[in-house]
Design an enzyme around this catalytic site. Structure first.
Site, mmCIF file in Angstrom:
data_model
loop_
_atom_site.group_PDB
_atom_site.id
_atom_site.type_symbol
_atom_site.label_atom_id
_atom_site.label_comp_id
_atom_site.label_asym_id
_atom_site.label_seq_id
_atom_site.Cartn_x
_atom_site.Cartn_y
_atom_site.Cartn_z
ATOM 1 N N ASP A 82 1.246 -1.323 0.002
ATOM 2 C CA ASP A 82 0.085 -0.046 -0.158
ATOM 3 C C ASP A 82 1.076 1.353 0.089
ATOM 4 O O ASP A 82 2.327 0.908 0.351
ATOM 5 C CB ASP A 82 -0.708 -0.032 1.303
ATOM 6 C CG ASP A 82 -2.094 0.999 0.891
ATOM 7 O OD1 ASP A 82 -3.556 0.439 0.631
ATOM 8 O OD2 ASP A 82 -2.185 2.316 0.624
ATOM 9 N N ASP A 135 3.797 3.928 -4.250
ATOM 10 C CA ASP A 135 3.141 4.268 -4.699
ATOM 11 C C ASP A 135 3.557 2.762 -5.968
ATOM 12 O O ASP A 135 4.217 2.594 -6.283
ATOM 13 C CB ASP A 135 3.669 5.646 -6.333
ATOM 14 C CG ASP A 135 2.497 5.290 -6.589
ATOM 15 O OD1 ASP A 135 1.634 4.535 -7.519
ATOM 16 O OD2 ASP A 135 2.458 6.996 -7.183
ATOM 17 N N ASN A 141 -6.002 -5.277 -6.233
ATOM 18 C CA ASN A 141 -6.692 -4.465 -5.598
ATOM 19 C C ASN A 141 -6.635 -2.766 -4.853
ATOM 20 O O ASN A 141 -7.704 -1.550 -5.847
ATOM 21 C CB ASN A 141 -7.056 -4.555 -4.429
ATOM 22 C CG ASN A 141 -8.147 -4.015 -3.645
ATOM 23 O OD1 ASN A 141 -9.370 -4.199 -3.437
ATOM 24 N ND2 ASN A 141 -8.016 -3.276 -2.579
ATOM 25 N N TYR A 179 -12.484 6.468 -14.619
ATOM 26 C CA TYR A 179 -12.411 5.564 -13.566
ATOM 27 C C TYR A 179 -13.257 4.254 -14.297
ATOM 28 O O TYR A 179 -12.870 3.349 -14.097
ATOM 29 C CB TYR A 179 -13.612 6.312 -12.586
ATOM 30 C CG TYR A 179 -13.053 5.041 -11.604
ATOM 31 C CD1 TYR A 179 -12.220 4.804 -10.421
ATOM 32 C CD2 TYR A 179 -14.859 4.115 -11.487
ATOM 33 C CE1 TYR A 179 -12.565 3.416 -9.360
ATOM 34 C CE2 TYR A 179 -14.434 2.866 -10.297
ATOM 35 C CZ TYR A 179 -13.282 2.381 -9.527
ATOM 36 O OH TYR A 179 -14.156 1.836 -8.438
ATOM 37 N N LYS A 214 -11.898 0.968 -15.082
ATOM 38 C CA LYS A 214 -12.590 -0.126 -14.372
ATOM 39 C C LYS A 214 -12.806 -1.330 -16.254
ATOM 40 O O LYS A 214 -12.469 -2.241 -15.728
ATOM 41 C CB LYS A 214 -13.017 -0.324 -13.876
ATOM 42 C CG LYS A 214 -13.094 0.349 -12.540
ATOM 43 C CD LYS A 214 -12.014 -0.620 -11.920
ATOM 44 C CE LYS A 214 -11.820 0.179 -10.847
ATOM 45 N NZ LYS A 214 -11.043 -1.157 -9.976
#
Ligand code: NAD
Length: 253
Positions: free
Chosen positions: A38, A64, A91, A157, A161
């Site tokens: 993370d 990152d 994720n 976005y 996706k």
């Protein structure tokens, strides 16, 4: 059939919060060794502590993931500390500003595509040689309802996706003969720390608002995590290239 995850090594990105955190805890409960990757060092360390307190094994790698150097560090540290990589969960992700296409600034487009789509590409490319050498592996990506439809988020976005969906299917087809499966979950609204920095009066949010009906109830991160763990497990041994909605039926409406 058992999950087969006991003793396996799992990388979960974005595991310092929300769906990733819940997945990291769920994998650890199955006996897996978990790499908590993370950007947020405090979040990642807290999840590692949570896992260790329950007798599990985990380590944090912070940075990152849209940067190649961080991707290389995650991969190398995992192999060095745990001896291989059995499962990769891409994720980590960020929302856009819900902007309609003409209002998407270069910086918004580039950041959202880089984090949501390029980072999974980079990490998967780095991890694949280890899975191929082992002759097995499972990849689970976190897509979104916005990977199916144009009414769940802004242009950046939504494009990112849809890209994750394509990446997942391409992987599934290209590597199925080498023992590697690739699937994705497509969450509907889920109670996490993800945030939208949108001007509600702007065209994007205003145009989307009428479509936010029949979206189903807001899920808990653990409900998404259960689907991720299932897709990564031996119980899903013949499931490959599936984009699994976890959305209380939103995608069925
Ligand atoms: N929450 C929802 O309603 C929802 C719906 C559909 C899809 N998703 C997807 O679920 C995934 C997880 O999001 P969440 O809802 O748990 O949000 P969250 O904000 O709670 O967790 C996301 C984590 O990813 C990390 N992260 C962000 N950018 C990163 C980067 N460049 N490198 C490394 N780590 C980074 C953040 O620090 C954070 O810990 C995302 O891909 C998101 O798009 C969420």
């Amino acid at each position: 059939m058992t999950s087969g995850l006991d003793g396996r090594t799992v990388i979960v990105t974005g595991a310092g919060s929300g769906i990733g955190r819940a997945a990291a805890l769920a994998f650890a409960a199955e006996g897996a060794k978990v790499v908590v990757a993370d950007l947020n060092a405090d979040g990642a360390e807290a999840v590692v502590k949570e896992i260790e307190q329950t007798g599990g094994t985990a380590l944090a790698v912070t940075g990152d993931l849209s940067e190649q150097a961080v991707v290389d560090e995650v991969t190398a540290t995992t192999v060095e500390r745990f001896g291989g990589i059995d499962v990769l969960v891409n994720n980590a992700g960020i929302m856009d500003r819900m902007s309609a296409l003409a209002d998407v600034a270069d910086a918004e487009w580039e950041r959202v595509i880089r984090v949501n789509l390029t980072a999974p590409f980079l990490l998967t490319r780095a991890v694949l040689p280890h899975m191929l050498a082992a002759g097995r592996g499972a990849i689970v990506n976190t897509a979104s309802e916005a990977g199916f439809r144009g009414s769940a988020a802004g242009a950046a976005y939504t494009a990112s996706k849809h890209g994750v969906v394509g990446l997942t299917k391409s992987l599934a087809v290209m590597y199925r003969k080498q023992g590697i499966r690739a699937n994705a979950i497509a969450p509907g609204g889920t109670a996490t720390n993800i945030s939208v920095d949108a001007d509600r009066e702007a065209l994007g949010p205003a145009a989307l608002a009428p479509h936010f009906v029949n979206v189903g109830r807001v899920a808990q991160p653990e409900e998404q995590a259960a689907a991720i763990v299932f897709l990564a497990s031996d119980a899903a041994s013949n499931i490959n290239g599936v984009i699994l909605p976890v959305d209380d039926g939103w995608s069925a409406v």
